[in-house]
Design a protein around this motif. Structure first.
Motif, PDB file in Angstrom:
ATOM      1  N   ASP A  85       0.861  -1.178  -0.043  1.00  0.00           N
ATOM      2  CA  ASP A  85       0.146  -0.030  -0.083  1.00  0.00           C
ATOM      3  C   ASP A  85       0.917   1.177  -0.022  1.00  0.00           C
ATOM      4  N   GLU A  86       2.034   1.136   0.753  1.00  0.00           N
ATOM      5  CA  GLU A  86       2.874   2.702   0.813  1.00  0.00           C
ATOM      6  C   GLU A  86       3.435   2.570  -0.602  1.00  0.00           C
ATOM      7  N   ASP A  89       0.678   3.905  -3.029  1.00  0.00           N
ATOM      8  CA  ASP A  89       0.676   5.518  -2.604  1.00  0.00           C
ATOM      9  C   ASP A  89       1.551   6.404  -3.150  1.00  0.00           C
ATOM     10  N   PHE A  90       2.588   6.013  -3.112  1.00  0.00           N
ATOM     11  CA  PHE A  90       3.940   6.652  -3.649  1.00  0.00           C
ATOM     12  C   PHE A  90       3.511   6.841  -5.041  1.00  0.00           C
ATOM     13  N   GLU A  92       0.860   6.606  -6.793  1.00  0.00           N
ATOM     14  CA  GLU A  92      -0.077   7.298  -7.096  1.00  0.00           C
ATOM     15  C   GLU A  92       0.144   8.803  -6.949  1.00  0.00           C
ATOM     16  N   SER A  93       1.077   9.195  -6.049  1.00  0.00           N
ATOM     17  CA  SER A  93       1.512  10.651  -5.827  1.00  0.00           C
ATOM     18  C   SER A  93       2.545  10.889  -7.028  1.00  0.00           C
ATOM     19  N   ARG A 146       8.142   9.825   3.288  1.00  0.00           N
ATOM     20  CA  ARG A 146       7.170   8.829   3.138  1.00  0.00           C
ATOM     21  C   ARG A 146       7.648   7.424   4.059  1.00  0.00           C
TER      22      ARG A 146
END
Ligand code: ZN
Ligand code: ZN
Length: 252
Positions: A85-86, A89-90, A92-93, A146
């Protein structure tokens, strides 16, 4: 325990990688070739990390989940996370900050999202090999914020590296630097040096792993504490040896 780690591998999601190189093939080859810890690091995306997590679970090999991000200066940096997930998320950013270059799959290669059984889930329609609209320093700082392990990639290569694009290694929140061969001090600047296979084809998997001394049981799925933090501690305390170091090959 001495673990063999390889933290730089591309799957069929990277436009420049072989379509054969599925996350499940990487996991299987990593196990067959004696690796203990392996990361997936596609260019600017983590979309194959869910399949990689499942594949590593099936093979019984410890995974980390990463992205090889490309700064606006076209410097590559490997960013590693402890969870899918991390990493997602990265990724996606980064999505909205990828420079919008024309993408022709015929010329540049397909970018295939797969599941752990090599079933095709999606074809990414924008070019993942482009640079991000974000400077190297900012990119490294953001990944570190992050919680990533941050490793400037192949720093001594004549392309896409701090040496080729910047001419030097700026100060930064790195946990290690990745190199192809022994480094001059101005390129390592005292940071731990690791090696990585940067695999794009099945025959590349496990070609340049590094050895690292980890606490007993650190790679067990049930281990207390985070594997990412255990590895970070091992890197920062000088317990990694790149493949060219004879100490990487000797027994315990
Ligand atoms: Zn690279
Ligand atoms: Zn790479």
């Amino acid at each position: 325990m001495r673990a063999l780690a390889d933290l730089h591998n591309h799957s069929c999601l990277s436009p420049c990688a072989s379509l054969e190189e599925s996350p499940s093939l990487i996991a299987r080859l990593a196990r067959e070739r004696g690796l203990d810890l392996v990361a997936l690091t596609d260019h600017n995306s983590a979309l194959n990390c869910p399949a990689f997590a499942e594949a590593c679970r099936r093979e019984g090999i410890a995974p980390l989940f990463g992205i090889e991000a490309s700064s606006i200066e076209e410097v590559h940096v490997v960013c590693l996370f402890g969870s899918v997930d991390e990493a997602l998320d990265f990724g996606e950013s980064l999505r909205g900050r990828l420079l919008d270059l024309p993408y022709d799959p015929e010329k540049l290669g397909d970018q295939v999202v797969v599941d752990a059984d090599e079933g095709v889930l999606d074809l990414v329609g924008y070019y993942l090999g482009a640079a991000l609209s974000i400077g190297f320093d900012e990119l490294c700082a953001e990944a570190a914020d992050r919680g990533a392990i941050v490793v400037p990639a192949h720093v001594d290569r004549p392309m896409f590296s701090v040496s080729s694009q910047l001419g030097f290694l700026p100060p930064g929140p790195y946990d290690a630097v990745e190199a192809m061969r022994p480094l001059p001090p101005e390129l390592s600047r005292g940071f731990p040096v690791v090696s990585g296979s940067d695999s794009h084809y099945p025959e590349h998997v496990a070609r340049r792993p590094f050895a690292v001394e980890l606490p007993e049981g650190a790679l067990d799925p049930s281990a207390a504490g985070s594997l990412l933090e255990t590895l970070r501690e091992a890197l920062r305390s000088g317990r990694a040896r790149p493949f060219w170091d004879s100490a990487a090959r000797s027994g315990p």
